[in-house]
Scaffold this active site. Structure first.
Site, PDB file in Angstrom:
ATOM      1  N   CYS A   3       0.852  -1.174   0.000  1.00 58.18           N
ATOM      2  CA  CYS A   3       0.000   0.000   0.000  1.00 58.18           C
ATOM      3  C   CYS A   3       0.890   1.227   0.000  1.00 58.18           C
ATOM      4  O   CYS A   3       2.103   1.127   0.162  1.00 58.18           O
ATOM      5  CB  CYS A   3      -0.876   0.063   1.252  1.00 58.18           C
ATOM      6  SG  CYS A   3      -1.983  -1.342   1.428  1.00 58.18           S
ATOM      7  N   SER A   8       8.054  -2.392 -15.642  1.00 59.41           N
ATOM      8  CA  SER A   8       8.839  -2.869 -14.501  1.00 59.41           C
ATOM      9  C   SER A   8      10.191  -3.456 -14.913  1.00 59.41           C
ATOM     10  O   SER A   8      11.130  -3.467 -14.131  1.00 59.41           O
ATOM     11  CB  SER A   8       8.037  -3.904 -13.711  1.00 59.41           C
ATOM     12  OG  SER A   8       7.622  -4.951 -14.563  1.00 59.41           O
ATOM     13  N   ASP A  52      12.610  -9.095 -17.924  1.00 60.02           N
ATOM     14  CA  ASP A  52      11.615  -8.606 -16.958  1.00 60.02           C
ATOM     15  C   ASP A  52      12.212  -8.681 -15.555  1.00 60.02           C
ATOM     16  O   ASP A  52      13.235  -9.329 -15.332  1.00 60.02           O
ATOM     17  CB  ASP A  52      10.321  -9.424 -17.050  1.00 60.02           C
ATOM     18  CG  ASP A  52       9.119  -8.659 -16.455  1.00 60.02           C
ATOM     19  OD1 ASP A  52       9.303  -7.522 -15.983  1.00 60.02           O
ATOM     20  OD2 ASP A  52       7.998  -9.216 -16.475  1.00 60.02           O
ATOM     21  N   ASP A  53      11.531  -8.010 -14.627  1.00 61.92           N
ATOM     22  CA  ASP A  53      12.079  -7.954 -13.269  1.00 61.92           C
ATOM     23  C   ASP A  53      11.827  -9.235 -12.485  1.00 61.92           C
ATOM     24  O   ASP A  53      12.613  -9.603 -11.623  1.00 61.92           O
ATOM     25  CB  ASP A  53      11.489  -6.764 -12.502  1.00 61.92           C
ATOM     26  CG  ASP A  53       9.993  -6.931 -12.277  1.00 61.92           C
ATOM     27  OD1 ASP A  53       9.238  -6.806 -13.256  1.00 61.92           O
ATOM     28  OD2 ASP A  53       9.579  -7.227 -11.143  1.00 61.92           O
TER      29      ASP A  53
HETATM   30  P1  5GP Z   1       3.302 -13.036 -12.835  1.00 62.07           P
HETATM   31  O1  5GP Z   1       2.517 -12.672 -14.038  1.00 62.07           O
HETATM   32  O2  5GP Z   1       4.450 -13.956 -13.117  1.00 62.07           O
HETATM   33  O3  5GP Z   1       2.442 -13.502 -11.710  1.00 62.07           O
HETATM   34  O4  5GP Z   1       3.921 -11.699 -12.259  1.00 62.07           O
HETATM   35  C1  5GP Z   1       5.094 -11.189 -12.803  1.00 62.07           C
HETATM   36  C2  5GP Z   1       4.900  -9.782 -13.295  1.00 62.07           C
HETATM   37  O5  5GP Z   1       4.200  -9.004 -12.333  1.00 62.07           O
HETATM   38  C3  5GP Z   1       6.214  -9.122 -13.542  1.00 62.07           C
HETATM   39  O6  5GP Z   1       6.151  -8.434 -14.775  1.00 62.07           O
HETATM   40  C4  5GP Z   1       6.398  -8.179 -12.396  1.00 62.07           C
HETATM   41  O7  5GP Z   1       6.807  -6.903 -12.861  1.00 62.07           O
HETATM   42  C5  5GP Z   1       5.057  -8.062 -11.727  1.00 62.07           C
HETATM   43  N1  5GP Z   1       5.137  -8.407 -10.304  1.00 62.07           N
HETATM   44  C6  5GP Z   1       5.932  -9.274  -9.701  1.00 62.07           C
HETATM   45  N2  5GP Z   1       5.701  -9.349  -8.390  1.00 62.07           N
HETATM   46  C7  5GP Z   1       4.711  -8.496  -8.152  1.00 62.07           C
HETATM   47  C8  5GP Z   1       4.030  -8.130  -6.973  1.00 62.07           C
HETATM   48  O8  5GP Z   1       4.285  -8.622  -5.884  1.00 62.07           O
HETATM   49  N3  5GP Z   1       3.080  -7.195  -7.096  1.00 62.07           N
HETATM   50  C9  5GP Z   1       2.790  -6.643  -8.279  1.00 62.07           C
HETATM   51  N4  5GP Z   1       1.860  -5.691  -8.319  1.00 62.07           N
HETATM   52  N5  5GP Z   1       3.402  -6.991  -9.404  1.00 62.07           N
HETATM   53  C10 5GP Z   1       4.351  -7.904  -9.356  1.00 62.07           C
HETATM   54 MG    MG Z   2       5.950  -6.181 -14.803  1.00 63.25          MG
END
Ligand code: 5GP
Ligand code: MG
Length: 484
Positions: A2, A297, A365-366
């Protein structure tokens, strides 16, 4: 995760400042949001809280209509407790007949025990009550002589991660957990005092001085882990409500959450991510024609990756528009429901096929959590005619749930953490997401990248991070959460 902000202004109304700050922190959550301000003359707390992002919450209402020079704001990404209006923040409670408001960033892990301990039947508690409402309930129930005393009674009972802002009777109270999991910073604009989750908020809050020169607020210091800071009608006051522990700052804040223009503990986030990309190139190079960032990201890591690859003699060039990001959707992940997330993912990305057709591509990607995002992107790359698709990720395999602020516990329980289901085996994960190769950055270099770009005087060292999602180490315990 948050976002929270608190403002104690000398002469300006606080509402607009808080509204802008919350809007700038929307990447930290947009399920619900709200503002509470206190009007000294009227002795009255005004508030406006609703579902959605700040623009939705304040549709048809101006933040300037809230009266008061002191106040707090919150944008929510739900953890404990459902995403619903009753769990929206600031949460309102009553202490000794006076109304108070509470905003929280983080997640408590002993919510169930706290609810039992209180054994209080009142309007605060129900089956999917947020941790924040339980805290507000405990304060409301307290028989302490002052609001500060009530906090000193309640805070030591809380386990987990928290940055709290309370507004009560013309005073603002800021409290941080003893490990300092999440960012909490104090800024100054003339004699105005601002507290916020992210330092970039200070850059956005400016005033025109008499000479018409715009002056933005400035970062003053971090709220210390274990600190209680009070500002308001009697001036400012700071004390330690707890002995600080060794700093355990959430490493995922640097990897993903923080906005690139924020700076925490002397580390400018954009630079840390670029450095992660550079190390990623050293650890995980690949032969390819183009490097495509997953915006936004993955942008900074991709920039660093491409830069280092060139230095190392690889001929591939960065093609930022290869994966096109229409400007219509924000952070997809912040959506709590899987179905809606998948729908959004379709809208979130497109490709420009001419840039991809017939090429070998490295996608940067991150992070990969559930794998939804990367699967979608790989599909697009193949549709666009990519010959080979390599994926490079600027952090280690995400193996364990986060329980201190960014709820991936449900994903863990439902076997959706893709790296865990395949025991962190990059080759197996590559196969499951359908790519030619997959490379992660080591934890050692993820940390090193952050430390490499820190300013002199920064207190960060290799031991300063909470990295449980990679290591299964939970410094404040796991409480209600069962992790096998
Ligand atoms: P996935 O689609 O694999 O579940 O999530 C990965 C993507 O979501 C990545 O592009 C990353 O930037 C973003 N992401 C990763 N961890 C988090 C998180 O904890 N919260 C949010 N809002 N985005 C995330
Ligand atoms: Mg992302």
């Amino acid at each position: 995760m948050c976002g929270i902000v608190g403002v104690v202004n000398e002469s300006r109304e606080a509402g607009p400042d808080i509204f802008f700050a919350c809007t700038e922190m929307q990447h930290r959550g947009k399920e619900s949001g709200g503002i509470a301000v206190f009007d000294e003359e009227a002795g009255y707390m005004d508030k406006h809280i609703g579902m959605g992002d700040m623009a939705q919450v304040f549709m048809g209402k101006s933040a300037a209509s809230l009266r008061g020079k002191i106040g707090i704001g919150h944008v929510r990404y739900s953890n404990t407790g459902s995403s619903s209006l009753k769990n929206a923040q600031p949460v309102i409670g009553f202490f000794r007949g006076k109304e108070f408001a509470c905003g929280h960033n983080g997640n408590l892990v002993n919510t169930k025990a706290l609810m039992n301990e209180c054994s209080m039947v009142n309007r605060f508690f129900d089956s999917d009550c947020s941790d924040t409402r339980v805290v507000a309930g405990m304060i409301s129930q307290s028989r302490a002589a002052s609001f500060k005393e009530a906090l000193l009674e309640v805070l030591p009972k809380l386990e987990g991660a928290f940055c709290f802002l309370f507004l009560c009777d013309g005073n603002l109270y800021a409290a941080r957990d003893p490990y300092g999991f999440h960012p909490f910073q104090l800024g100054r604009r003339g004699r105005d005092c601002i507290l916020a989750s992210e330092s970039m908020v200070f850059d956005h809050l400016s005033i025109e001085s008499p000479s018409r020169v715009e002056r933005s607020a400035e970062f003053e210091r971090d709220i210390s882990p274990g600190e209680l800071f009070i500002a308001g009608r009697f001036g400012e006051y700071s004390m330690m409500w707890s002995e600080p522990k060794n700093l355990k700052f959430d490493i995922f804040e640097y990897i993903y959450f923080l906005r690139p223009d924020s700076k925490v503990y002397g580390v400018r986030v954009e630079l840390a991510r670029r450095m992660m990309g550079r190390y990623l190139a050293e650890e995980q190079p690949a032969e390819a024609d183009i490097i495509v960032p997953v915006r936004s990201s993955g942008s900074a890591a991709s920039r660093g990756y491409a830069e280092r690859m060139r230095e190392m003699g690889y001929l591939c060039k960065e093609e930022p528009e290869g994966l096109f990001r229409p400007n219509v959707v924000g952070r997809v992940w912040v959506e709590p429901f899987q179905e809606i997330r998948e729908e959004y993912l379709r809208l979130k990305f497109n490709i420009i096929p001419e840039l991809i057709d017939g090429r070998d591509v490295i996608v940067v990607d991150d992070s990969i959590v559930r794998g939804n995002t990367i699967k979608r992107i790989v599909k697009l790359m193949r549709q666009g005619g990519a010959r080979k698709v390599h994926v490079r990720i600027s952090c280690p395999p995400y193996m364990w749930p986060d329980i201190y602020g960014n709820d991936t516990y449900k994903d863990y329980q439902n076997d959706r953490l893709v790296a865990l289901t395949l025991m962190g085996d990059a080759a197996a994960i590559a196969k499951s997401i359908g790519v030619d190769s997959l490379g992660y950055l080591s934890l050692e270099k993820t940390k090193r990248a952050i430390l490499d770009v820190k300013e002199p005087g920064s207190i960060l060292d290799m031991d300063s991070f909470y990295d449980g999602v990679f290591t299964k180490k939970y410094p404040a315990g796991t409480g209600d959460y069962i992790i096998r």
